[in-house]
Design a protein around this motif. Structure first.
Motif, mmCIF file in Angstrom:
data_model
loop_
_atom_site.group_PDB
_atom_site.id
_atom_site.type_symbol
_atom_site.label_atom_id
_atom_site.label_comp_id
_atom_site.label_asym_id
_atom_site.label_seq_id
_atom_site.Cartn_x
_atom_site.Cartn_y
_atom_site.Cartn_z
ATOM 1 N N VAL A 13 -56.103 7.538 15.769
ATOM 2 C CA VAL A 13 -57.551 7.621 15.579
ATOM 3 C C VAL A 13 -58.234 8.295 16.763
ATOM 4 O O VAL A 13 -59.040 9.217 16.599
ATOM 5 C CB VAL A 13 -58.145 6.216 15.353
ATOM 6 C CG1 VAL A 13 -59.662 6.271 15.302
ATOM 7 C CG2 VAL A 13 -57.594 5.623 14.076
ATOM 8 N N ALA A 14 -57.915 7.847 17.974
ATOM 9 C CA ALA A 14 -58.639 8.316 19.156
ATOM 10 C C ALA A 14 -58.208 9.697 19.615
ATOM 11 O O ALA A 14 -59.038 10.475 20.115
ATOM 12 C CB ALA A 14 -58.459 7.312 20.299
ATOM 13 N N VAL A 15 -56.924 10.010 19.474
ATOM 14 C CA VAL A 15 -56.414 11.273 20.010
ATOM 15 C C VAL A 15 -56.225 12.324 18.911
ATOM 16 O O VAL A 15 -56.640 13.469 19.058
ATOM 17 C CB VAL A 15 -55.080 11.044 20.760
ATOM 18 C CG1 VAL A 15 -54.528 12.373 21.289
ATOM 19 C CG2 VAL A 15 -55.280 10.059 21.901
ATOM 20 N N MET A 16 -55.618 11.914 17.789
ATOM 21 C CA MET A 16 -55.364 12.864 16.719
ATOM 22 C C MET A 16 -56.501 12.931 15.708
ATOM 23 O O MET A 16 -56.477 13.752 14.797
ATOM 24 C CB MET A 16 -54.046 12.507 16.022
ATOM 25 C CG MET A 16 -52.845 12.523 16.962
ATOM 26 S SD MET A 16 -51.262 12.359 16.112
ATOM 27 C CE MET A 16 -51.179 13.953 15.271
ATOM 28 N N HIS A 17 -57.474 12.026 15.847
ATOM 29 C CA HIS A 17 -58.682 12.031 15.009
ATOM 30 C C HIS A 17 -58.359 11.951 13.517
ATOM 31 O O HIS A 17 -58.986 12.627 12.702
ATOM 32 C CB HIS A 17 -59.517 13.278 15.305
ATOM 33 C CG HIS A 17 -59.868 13.442 16.750
ATOM 34 N ND1 HIS A 17 -60.710 12.578 17.427
ATOM 35 C CD2 HIS A 17 -59.434 14.359 17.677
ATOM 36 C CE1 HIS A 17 -60.814 12.959 18.680
ATOM 37 N NE2 HIS A 17 -60.053 14.023 18.866
ATOM 38 N N GLU A 18 -57.382 11.099 13.188
ATOM 39 C CA GLU A 18 -57.075 10.865 11.780
ATOM 40 C C GLU A 18 -58.143 9.952 11.170
ATOM 41 O O GLU A 18 -58.822 9.191 11.869
ATOM 42 C CB GLU A 18 -55.685 10.238 11.638
ATOM 43 C CG GLU A 18 -54.564 11.167 12.087
ATOM 44 C CD GLU A 18 -53.183 10.594 11.812
ATOM 45 O OE1 GLU A 18 -53.047 9.785 10.879
ATOM 46 O OE2 GLU A 18 -52.238 10.952 12.532
ATOM 47 N N ASP A 19 -58.256 10.016 9.857
ATOM 48 C CA ASP A 19 -59.306 9.276 9.155
ATOM 49 C C ASP A 19 -59.119 7.773 9.321
ATOM 50 O O ASP A 19 -58.013 7.256 9.174
ATOM 51 C CB ASP A 19 -59.273 9.649 7.671
ATOM 52 C CG ASP A 19 -60.465 9.068 6.926
ATOM 53 O OD1 ASP A 19 -61.526 8.907 7.560
ATOM 54 O OD2 ASP A 19 -60.334 8.785 5.729
ATOM 55 N N MET A 20 -60.203 7.057 9.653
ATOM 56 C CA MET A 20 -60.158 5.617 9.841
ATOM 57 C C MET A 20 -61.435 5.001 9.290
ATOM 58 O O MET A 20 -62.358 4.645 10.035
ATOM 59 C CB MET A 20 -59.996 5.276 11.328
ATOM 60 C CG MET A 20 -59.682 3.816 11.604
ATOM 61 S SD MET A 20 -58.041 3.360 11.041
ATOM 62 C CE MET A 20 -57.954 1.663 11.600
ATOM 63 N N PRO A 21 -61.550 4.835 7.961
ATOM 64 C CA PRO A 21 -62.757 4.265 7.370
ATOM 65 C C PRO A 21 -62.897 2.779 7.698
ATOM 66 O O PRO A 21 -61.986 2.146 8.244
ATOM 67 C CB PRO A 21 -62.548 4.489 5.870
ATOM 68 C CG PRO A 21 -61.074 4.581 5.699
ATOM 69 C CD PRO A 21 -60.551 5.208 6.947
ATOM 70 N N ALA A 22 -64.044 2.214 7.307
ATOM 71 C CA ALA A 22 -64.361 0.823 7.644
ATOM 72 C C ALA A 22 -63.334 -0.158 7.093
ATOM 73 O O ALA A 22 -62.996 -1.153 7.745
ATOM 74 C CB ALA A 22 -65.755 0.478 7.116
ATOM 75 N N SER A 23 -62.807 0.113 5.898
ATOM 76 C CA SER A 23 -61.849 -0.818 5.290
ATOM 77 C C SER A 23 -60.569 -0.925 6.111
ATOM 78 O O SER A 23 -59.959 -1.998 6.193
ATOM 79 C CB SER A 23 -61.526 -0.378 3.860
ATOM 80 O OG SER A 23 -61.112 0.969 3.839
ATOM 81 N N ARG A 24 -60.164 0.168 6.724
ATOM 82 C CA ARG A 24 -58.965 0.091 7.575
ATOM 83 C C ARG A 24 -59.254 -0.701 8.839
ATOM 84 O O ARG A 24 -58.384 -1.417 9.351
ATOM 85 C CB ARG A 24 -58.471 1.496 7.927
ATOM 86 C CG ARG A 24 -57.818 2.204 6.767
ATOM 87 C CD ARG A 24 -57.180 3.509 7.176
ATOM 88 N NE ARG A 24 -56.943 4.331 5.995
ATOM 89 C CZ ARG A 24 -56.554 5.587 6.029
ATOM 90 N NH1 ARG A 24 -56.357 6.189 7.183
ATOM 91 N NH2 ARG A 24 -56.364 6.272 4.918
ATOM 92 N N TRP A 25 -60.460 -0.564 9.356
ATOM 93 C CA TRP A 25 -60.812 -1.360 10.527
ATOM 94 C C TRP A 25 -60.811 -2.845 10.189
ATOM 95 O O TRP A 25 -60.441 -3.681 11.021
ATOM 96 C CB TRP A 25 -62.184 -0.940 11.060
ATOM 97 C CG TRP A 25 -62.155 0.327 11.866
ATOM 98 C CD1 TRP A 25 -62.765 1.501 11.580
ATOM 99 C CD2 TRP A 25 -61.447 0.526 13.099
ATOM 100 N NE1 TRP A 25 -62.489 2.435 12.555
ATOM 101 C CE2 TRP A 25 -61.690 1.870 13.503
ATOM 102 C CE3 TRP A 25 -60.635 -0.287 13.901
ATOM 103 C CZ2 TRP A 25 -61.145 2.404 14.662
ATOM 104 C CZ3 TRP A 25 -60.099 0.246 15.055
ATOM 105 C CH2 TRP A 25 -60.356 1.581 15.423
ATOM 106 N N ILE A 26 -61.227 -3.184 8.965
ATOM 107 C CA ILE A 26 -61.184 -4.589 8.544
ATOM 108 C C ILE A 26 -59.745 -5.096 8.568
ATOM 109 O O ILE A 26 -59.448 -6.191 9.069
ATOM 110 C CB ILE A 26 -61.781 -4.746 7.133
ATOM 111 C CG1 ILE A 26 -63.284 -4.466 7.166
ATOM 112 C CG2 ILE A 26 -61.518 -6.155 6.586
ATOM 113 C CD1 ILE A 26 -63.929 -4.416 5.797
ATOM 114 N N GLY A 27 -58.834 -4.304 8.036
ATOM 115 C CA GLY A 27 -57.423 -4.679 8.073
ATOM 116 C C GLY A 27 -56.914 -4.822 9.490
ATOM 117 O O GLY A 27 -56.151 -5.742 9.814
ATOM 118 N N PHE A 28 -57.334 -3.929 10.370
ATOM 119 C CA PHE A 28 -56.926 -3.965 11.771
ATOM 120 C C PHE A 28 -57.385 -5.265 12.432
ATOM 121 O O PHE A 28 -56.631 -5.920 13.165
ATOM 122 C CB PHE A 28 -57.526 -2.750 12.470
ATOM 123 C CG PHE A 28 -57.029 -2.517 13.863
ATOM 124 C CD1 PHE A 28 -55.762 -2.020 14.093
ATOM 125 C CD2 PHE A 28 -57.839 -2.782 14.950
ATOM 126 C CE1 PHE A 28 -55.308 -1.796 15.387
ATOM 127 C CE2 PHE A 28 -57.406 -2.565 16.239
ATOM 128 C CZ PHE A 28 -56.120 -2.067 16.456
#
Length: 317
Positions: A266-281
């Motif tokens: 997410v931070a370096v390669m800037h891959e997609d990270m929508p809100a639902s994935r953050w919930i899982g995280f």
């Protein structure tokens, strides 16, 4: 309880504690792998895998030679060689899939695989080794499973890369649990099994001029050579940990790796990270907090119980 039993239990606890440290070190190192293997995108994933196998084996042969342990390879039984072959196949599939994921810009999906992997590992521990879980551990696993479901649904399609990574590494951990070899000999033997295929492929690339080892310059050649020590160190640490720590504990420690890998994606390669994935995280880390707290409390209770059992009884006069 006699002093011999107490000393035995203390040694077991000490071995488990050191095993956890080895496991944490291994998973932290694996968490940084996207940074290294992302530098190898000048080569084909299969070529990178072949170099990884060859240079890891060469390094391990040197390690065994300095330790005076080369003879240990000759004493391996046929049954153990079968186990080593299974471990070698599982880790080769894992390595190849992971390399493909990194060089193709799918680090977040690879991280998903390693989020799923601990659940598979814990399942194997319960089913095969009859490891028992406390209630808090079960709650943590249910929460982690919920997180994986959330992330998978958000992904929107079957995460083939993630599933292959999870299954192959869980299988590798299972086999390493029962291989009757020390970590150095085991890792070297795994390389011995895989090396003929890797060397054959590299020779083919050399003859056809399709390889990147020579044609891409000295800097790139050194990076491919570095794949050996970069690969060997965390595997050695993992091998020690796998023999000292219950699979259930190893399963939860493994969340360190995908957490770091997802952060890199997410931070370096800037891959997609929508809100639902953050919930899982967030759910994953909540599971880790529950599990870690439970383990700490249980460990303190065990030590307190052992100390009280070891105290001599005062004779009544």
């Amino acid at each position: 309880m006699n002093s011999g039993s107490v000393n035995k239990d203390e040694r077991a606890r000490s071995g488990s504690s050191s095993g956890i440290l080895y496991g944490v070190a291994a998973f932290l190192l694996w968490g940084t792998f996207p940074a290294f293997f992302g530098l190898l995108d000048f080569a084909d994933p299969v070529e990178i895998l072949a170099h990884r196998v060859v240079w890891t084996l060469l390094l391990m042969l040197i390690v065994l030679a300095f330790a005076g342990r080369l003879g240990s390879l000759r004493g391996i039984s046929a049954r153990t060689w079968l186990l080593v072959t299974a471990a070698s196949a599982a880790i080769a599939v894992n390595w190849g899939t992971y390399i493909y994921a990194v060089v193709s810009g799918r680090v977040v999906e690879a991280a998903l695989g390693y989020f799923i992997n601990p659940l598979v590992t814990v399942l194997l521990g319960v089913v095969i080794f009859r490891e028992r879980l406390r209630r808090a551990q079960i709650a943590a696993l249910v929460l982690a499973a919920t997180a994986v479901v959330v992330i998978t649904v958000d992904f929107g399609k079957p995460p083939i890369v993630a599933l292959v990574l999870a299954g192959s590494f869980a299988t590798y951990g299972l086999v390493k649990k029962v291989v009757p070899l020390d970590p150095r000999t085991s890792l070297t033997a795994e390389g011995v099994v895989a090396a003929p295929f890797a060397v054959g492929y590299l020779v083919f690339l050399g003859l056809t001029g399709a390889g990147a080892f020579i044609s891409s310059g000295a800097g790139h050649s050194l990076l491919l050579l570095a794949a050996g020590p970069v690969t060997a160190l965390p595997l050695l640490l993992f091998g020690v940990a796998a023999q000292r720590v219950p699979l259930a504990t190893m399963g939860m420690l493994q969340y360190l790796t995908p957490a770091l890998q997802m952060a890199w994606g997410v931070a370096v390669m800037h891959e997609d990270m929508p809100a639902s994935r953050w919930i899982g995280f967030v759910l994953i880390w909540a599971a880790l907090v529950i599990f870690t707290t439970d383990t700490f409390v249980a460990s303190r209770r065990s030590r307190r119980s052992m100390r009280s059992s070891a105290e001599p009884e005062v004779p009544v006069t």
